[in-house]
Design an enzyme around this catalytic site. Structure first.
Site, PDB file in Angstrom:
ATOM      1  N   GLY A  46     -40.587 -19.619  -7.623  1.00  0.00           N
ATOM      2  CA  GLY A  46     -41.458 -19.974  -6.514  1.00  0.00           C
ATOM      3  C   GLY A  46     -40.719 -20.330  -5.248  1.00  0.00           C
ATOM      4  N   ASP A  73     -30.532 -16.538 -12.502  1.00  0.00           N
ATOM      5  CA  ASP A  73     -31.769 -16.841 -13.232  1.00  0.00           C
ATOM      6  C   ASP A  73     -31.693 -16.102 -14.565  1.00  0.00           C
ATOM      7  OD1 ASP A  73     -34.525 -17.251 -14.067  1.00  0.00           O
ATOM      8  OD2 ASP A  73     -35.017 -17.561 -11.957  1.00  0.00           O
ATOM      9  N   SER A 129     -48.182 -14.616 -14.567  1.00  0.00           N
ATOM     10  CA  SER A 129     -48.530 -15.870 -13.888  1.00  0.00           C
ATOM     11  C   SER A 129     -47.603 -16.193 -12.734  1.00  0.00           C
ATOM     12  CB  SER A 129     -48.519 -17.028 -14.892  1.00  0.00           C
ATOM     13  OG  SER A 129     -47.218 -17.240 -15.416  1.00  0.00           O
ATOM     14  N   ASN A 130     -46.421 -15.557 -12.679  1.00  0.00           N
ATOM     15  CA  ASN A 130     -45.501 -15.773 -11.560  1.00  0.00           C
ATOM     16  C   ASN A 130     -46.030 -15.196 -10.250  1.00  0.00           C
ATOM     17  OD1 ASN A 130     -42.610 -14.950 -13.635  1.00  0.00           O
ATOM     18  ND2 ASN A 130     -43.604 -16.922 -13.364  1.00  0.00           N
ATOM     19  N   LEU A 131     -46.823 -14.151 -10.342  1.00  0.00           N
ATOM     20  CA  LEU A 131     -47.142 -13.352  -9.159  1.00  0.00           C
ATOM     21  C   LEU A 131     -48.094 -14.038  -8.203  1.00  0.00           C
ATOM     22  CD1 LEU A 131     -47.420  -9.832 -10.811  1.00  0.00           C
ATOM     23  CD2 LEU A 131     -45.409 -11.009  -9.924  1.00  0.00           C
ATOM     24  N   ARG A 166     -47.424 -16.693  -6.756  1.00  0.00           N
ATOM     25  CA  ARG A 166     -46.630 -17.405  -5.751  1.00  0.00           C
ATOM     26  C   ARG A 166     -45.231 -16.816  -5.537  1.00  0.00           C
ATOM     27  NH1 ARG A 166     -46.775 -19.371 -10.526  1.00  0.00           N
ATOM     28  NH2 ARG A 166     -44.972 -20.250 -11.575  1.00  0.00           N
ATOM     29  N   LYS A 219     -35.740 -11.420 -13.670  1.00  0.00           N
ATOM     30  CA  LYS A 219     -36.044 -11.859 -12.311  1.00  0.00           C
ATOM     31  C   LYS A 219     -34.916 -11.526 -11.333  1.00  0.00           C
ATOM     32  CE  LYS A 219     -39.480 -15.498 -12.946  1.00  0.00           C
ATOM     33  NZ  LYS A 219     -39.813 -16.922 -12.729  1.00  0.00           N
ATOM     34  N   ASN A 226     -36.295 -28.105 -13.181  1.00  0.00           N
ATOM     35  CA  ASN A 226     -35.981 -29.166 -14.140  1.00  0.00           C
ATOM     36  C   ASN A 226     -34.760 -29.935 -13.679  1.00  0.00           C
ATOM     37  OD1 ASN A 226     -33.460 -28.338 -15.966  1.00  0.00           O
ATOM     38  ND2 ASN A 226     -34.628 -26.486 -15.499  1.00  0.00           N
ATOM     39  N   CYS A 242     -45.331 -27.241 -13.548  1.00  0.00           N
ATOM     40  CA  CYS A 242     -46.429 -26.510 -12.921  1.00  0.00           C
ATOM     41  C   CYS A 242     -47.321 -25.858 -13.977  1.00  0.00           C
ATOM     42  CB  CYS A 242     -45.906 -25.491 -11.920  1.00  0.00           C
ATOM     43  SG  CYS A 242     -44.957 -24.132 -12.624  1.00  0.00           S
TER      44      CYS A 242
END
Length: 240
Positions: free
Chosen positions: A43, A64, A71-73, A75, A88, A133, A189
């Site tokens: 994000g 990464d 669900s990433n898309l 944001r 990623k 984190n 999140c």
């Protein structure tokens, strides 16, 4: 940091920087010579990567170990539906190459932590951390401090976010986050949700701080935390 002269195509590409007082040719040359590492292509990393690449940072590292999920898309705008399931960093690399072929991308397909953070960051001039984190954030901050690099740090939760800069000789990560802080203190999140554009606000501010540090313009957020209240539409800051 030295770099090759700007090509005619680069001169046209960066024309709005070149006429900008305080940036100009010397600032753009500094951007071209810079090696910047973005930790996390999610994000916060997504908008940071986009604006650093667009600005002409010469070498952009992305670290990464995650893969693009649906669900990433909501944001993470550098990734696409066709890229679901891809690494990623590979997805980020494709985005950067498509946006600006003058940027060299270094892909670190691994999880960064205490065992490898110092080795990874040592090849760069500046680090941006947008991970979610505190264990990873602490490892990255410790490595940046050991190597002597400035670190732009961003964080978001639900409707709110913040950004600050840790720089050599300035306040340290531990001055803002006490040693007893752990991931249980930071809501995820996945559990609480997050409004998509919030990550764009904070990630773009992170890119802004990075460009200031590289070019020497303005006053970086060293020893200051800039906070954003998305619901209230208010920025504020505090010192530490």
């Amino acid at each position: 940091m030295a770099s090759d002269p700007l090509s005619p195509e680069e001169t046209r590409r960066y024309s709005r920087h070149l006429v900008l007082k305080g940036i100009g040719g010397s600032g753009q040359q500094a951007l071209k010579a810079a090696r910047v590492l973005v930790v996390g292509a999610g994000g916060l990393g997504s908008p940071a990567i986009a604006y650093l690449a667009g600005a002409g940072v010469g070498t952009l590292g992305v670290v990464d170990n995650d893969h693009v999920s649906l669900s990433n898309l909501q944001r993470q705008m550098i990734h696409t539906t066709d890229g679901i399931g891809d690494s990623k960093v590979d997805s980020a690399g494709r985005f950067v190459h498509a946006l600006n072929p003058h940027v060299d991308v270094v892909l670190h397909r691994e999880r960064i932590g205490d065992d490898n953070a110092e080795t990874i960051v040592a090849g760069y001039h500046l680090v941006l951390d947008g991970t979610d984190n505190i264990a990873t954030r602490r490892a990255v901050a410790s490595a940046a401090e050991t190597v002597g690099l400035p670190l732009v740090s961003g964080a978001v939760s639900m409707f709110d976010g913040q950004v600050t800069v840790f720089a050599p000789g300035g306040p340290r990560f531990g001055d803002l986050y006490p040693a007893e802080a752990n991931d249980e203190d930071l809501p995820s999140c996945e559990a609480t949700g997050i409004l998509g554009p919030l990550t764009g606000v904070i990630g773009t501010l992170m890119a802004m701080e990075a460009l200031k540090l590289i070019t020497g313009i303005g006053e970086p957020l060293i020893g200051r935390v800039l906070t954003y209240d998305g619901k209230g539409g208010r920025f504020s800051e505090f010192s530490y």
